[in-house]
Design a protein around this motif. Structure first.
Motif, PDB file in Angstrom:
ATOM      1  N   VAL A 165      -1.572   2.663   2.000  1.00 33.98           N
ATOM      2  CA  VAL A 165      -0.421   3.495   2.432  1.00 33.98           C
ATOM      3  C   VAL A 165      -0.823   4.838   1.806  1.00 33.98           C
ATOM      4  O   VAL A 165      -1.065   5.173   0.556  1.00 33.98           O
ATOM      5  N   ASN A 166      -0.880   5.977   2.663  1.00 34.58           N
ATOM      6  CA  ASN A 166      -0.984   7.409   2.242  1.00 34.58           C
ATOM      7  C   ASN A 166       0.115   7.664   1.476  1.00 34.58           C
ATOM      8  O   ASN A 166      -0.054   8.349   0.320  1.00 34.58           O
ATOM      9  N   ASP A 167       1.223   7.608   1.930  1.00 34.02           N
ATOM     10  CA  ASP A 167       2.507   8.172   1.244  1.00 34.02           C
ATOM     11  C   ASP A 167       3.283   7.132   0.499  1.00 34.02           C
ATOM     12  O   ASP A 167       4.425   6.523   1.157  1.00 34.02           O
ATOM     13  N   LEU A 168       2.904   6.776  -0.634  1.00 32.58           N
ATOM     14  CA  LEU A 168       3.594   5.613  -1.218  1.00 32.58           C
ATOM     15  C   LEU A 168       4.890   5.900  -1.648  1.00 32.58           C
ATOM     16  O   LEU A 168       6.034   5.063  -1.482  1.00 32.58           O
ATOM     17  N   PRO A 169       5.214   7.272  -2.036  1.00 33.01           N
ATOM     18  CA  PRO A 169       6.650   7.458  -2.484  1.00 33.01           C
ATOM     19  C   PRO A 169       7.480   7.320  -1.249  1.00 33.01           C
ATOM     20  O   PRO A 169       8.663   6.868  -1.095  1.00 33.01           O
ATOM     21  N   GLY A 170       6.980   7.742  -0.083  1.00 29.93           N
ATOM     22  CA  GLY A 170       7.761   7.868   1.204  1.00 29.93           C
ATOM     23  C   GLY A 170       7.942   6.326   1.688  1.00 29.93           C
ATOM     24  O   GLY A 170       9.134   6.090   2.248  1.00 29.93           O
ATOM     25  N   ILE A 171       7.139   5.537   1.667  1.00 32.97           N
ATOM     26  CA  ILE A 171       7.146   4.007   1.974  1.00 32.97           C
ATOM     27  C   ILE A 171       8.238   3.434   1.167  1.00 32.97           C
ATOM     28  O   ILE A 171       9.050   2.637   1.568  1.00 32.97           O
ATOM     29  N   LEU A 172       8.148   3.791  -0.210  1.00 32.89           N
ATOM     30  CA  LEU A 172       9.131   3.168  -1.239  1.00 32.89           C
ATOM     31  C   LEU A 172      10.536   3.583  -0.635  1.00 32.89           C
ATOM     32  O   LEU A 172      11.582   2.763  -0.820  1.00 32.89           O
ATOM     33  N   ILE A 173      10.711   5.038  -0.238  1.00 31.94           N
ATOM     34  CA  ILE A 173      12.033   5.322   0.230  1.00 31.94           C
ATOM     35  C   ILE A 173      12.358   4.703   1.492  1.00 31.94           C
ATOM     36  O   ILE A 173      13.692   4.318   1.621  1.00 31.94           O
TER      37      ILE A 173
END
Lengths: 333, 65
Positions: A165-173
């Motif tokens: 996943v490129n946007d790890l902070p984003g996916i966690l949110i």
């Protein structure tokens, strides 16, 4: 002070309508709409790689290289069983063919929803392999909230998928948003020490043969980053721990072949699509001398980071305020 | 490995076989050279060792590159 006067001077020249200097043009702001999260991985290539790997020999090759994921799924299910709760549905984010979902029992959940971006991998195994009811959603993991409504999930799990996943902070949110209050997220992802033997061997071979290095093994997160990111995404009662799976291979070649059949080939944007055979042969020799074991095999390390986080809810137990303890620890220990 | 079975292998598999079995001693010599210098490796640091390894591979693969 000289700074403000310089600013004032600049303003004056502009209002006066004299010729603009180059310096006054360079300060254009960045439009927030035009910068997304930094793109590291080629998601499209990754989907093709997974589809191709799952379709090879009718899925047989893909099934023989399930060993890493099955081992990790097995260790992860223990963590889920520690949660004394009966779920109605569990969402398996980036499920693949369902390594983790297959281990779920009717005592834990009535239903599992599997979501993956590779249709071939998602539908590789029949429903009869599962003990609970299965639903499959073919969608991109990076856009979770487009297919799953907010505040809708009791539990979300993700077993060895988030490393692409490129946007790890984003996916966690997004995961936190998709969860109901007091919902739980349980994840396993590859850590930074994963495949360090392969990484170093290829780097040394490239430096010695060609005089430079290029990315062959993805950048991966480490456990400290994960606890920070989980906290930043708004999860509470965090648990993060690290584990290792070591696999022995006859040589580097079998490792590369198995990685390809797992759908885990290189998908870093800007990767070289070609490795010179001299470099490959050199890497194989280095791998064996640098990391080889006495029995002639070579090890490959898979570092796994397990995370558990809960979406906050008023009913949840919370840590007491600092300094409110009444029992001296000295008396107990 | 028998020559009759090697012909059915892909070129990459053949390279794999030759680099780990046929030319194992040259590969080991090259690997040891890297091992001795791996904190400060530079281009062609083990050129001689690789030349022997590469020559063996080219001989075994029966082709040049």
């Amino acid at each position: 002070m000289s700074f403000t006067s310089a600013l004032r001077g600049l303003g004056r020249t502009r209002t006066a309508g004299t010729r603009r200097t180059f310096a006054s043009v360079s300060s254009s702001g960045v439009n927030p709409g035009s910068v997304g999260p930094f793109q590291v991985f080629d998601r499209n290539a990754k989907r093709f790689q997974k589809d191709r790997a799952a379709a090879k020999e009718g899925g047989e090759r893909s099934r023989t290289v399930d060993y890493v994921r099955e081992e990790v799924a097995d260790r992860m299910i223990e963590r889920l069983l520690d949660i004394k709760r009966k779920f109605d549905t569990i969402l398996d984010l980036g499920s693949g063919p369902g390594h983790f979902s297959k281990l779920l029992e009717p005592e834990t959940t009535s239903k599992v929803v599997m979501l993956d971006s590779s249709a071939e991998l998602l539908n590789r195994d029949p429903d009869s392999d599962f003990e609970v009811e299965v639903e499959r959603i073919h969608a991109d993991e990076e856009n979770l909230l487009e297919v799953v409504p907010r505040n809708s999930q009791e539990a979300i799990v993700s077993c060895l998928n988030l490393h692409w996943v490129n946007d790890l902070p984003g996916i966690l949110i997004q995961v936190k948003e998709a969860l109901q209050p007091d919902g739980v997220f349980l994840g396993a992802l590859f850590g930074g020490d994963t495949l360090f033997e392969l990484r170093t061997s290829l780097q040394l071979a490239e430096v010695e043969r060609e005089g430079g290095i290029s990315p062959h093994v993805s950048p991966m997160t480490d456990s400290r980053d994960m606890s920070n990111l989980m906290g930043r995404a708004g999860f509470t009662l965090l648990t993060v721990d690290v584990d290792e799976v070591k696999v022995a291979y006859p040589s580097m070649w079998e490792l590369i072949e198995d990685l390809r059949d797992m759908g885990e080939s290189n998908a870093v944007i800007g990767r070289r699509h070609f490795i010179h055979r001299d470099t490959l042969a050199a890497a194989s020799a280095i791998y064996k001398e640098l990391h080889g074991q006495e029995d002639g095999s070579v090890p490959a390390t898979f570092q796994i980071i397990y995370v558990i986080g809960w979406k906050p809810a008023p009913s949840q137990p919370k840590a007491l305020e600092r300094g409110s303890g009444k029992t001296n620890l000295k008396d107990i220990l | 490995m028998q020559p009759s079975s090697t012909t059915s292998l892909t070129p990459l598999r053949r390279l794999a076989v030759h680099s780990t079995t046929t030319c194992a001693s040259q590969a080991s010599a090259y690997g040891k050279c890297i091992l001795a210098t791996y904190t400060d490796t530079r281009k062609d640091a083990c050129k001689e060792e690789f030349a022997k390894f590469g020559a063996c591979l080219r001989e075994a693969m029966k082709r040049k590159w």
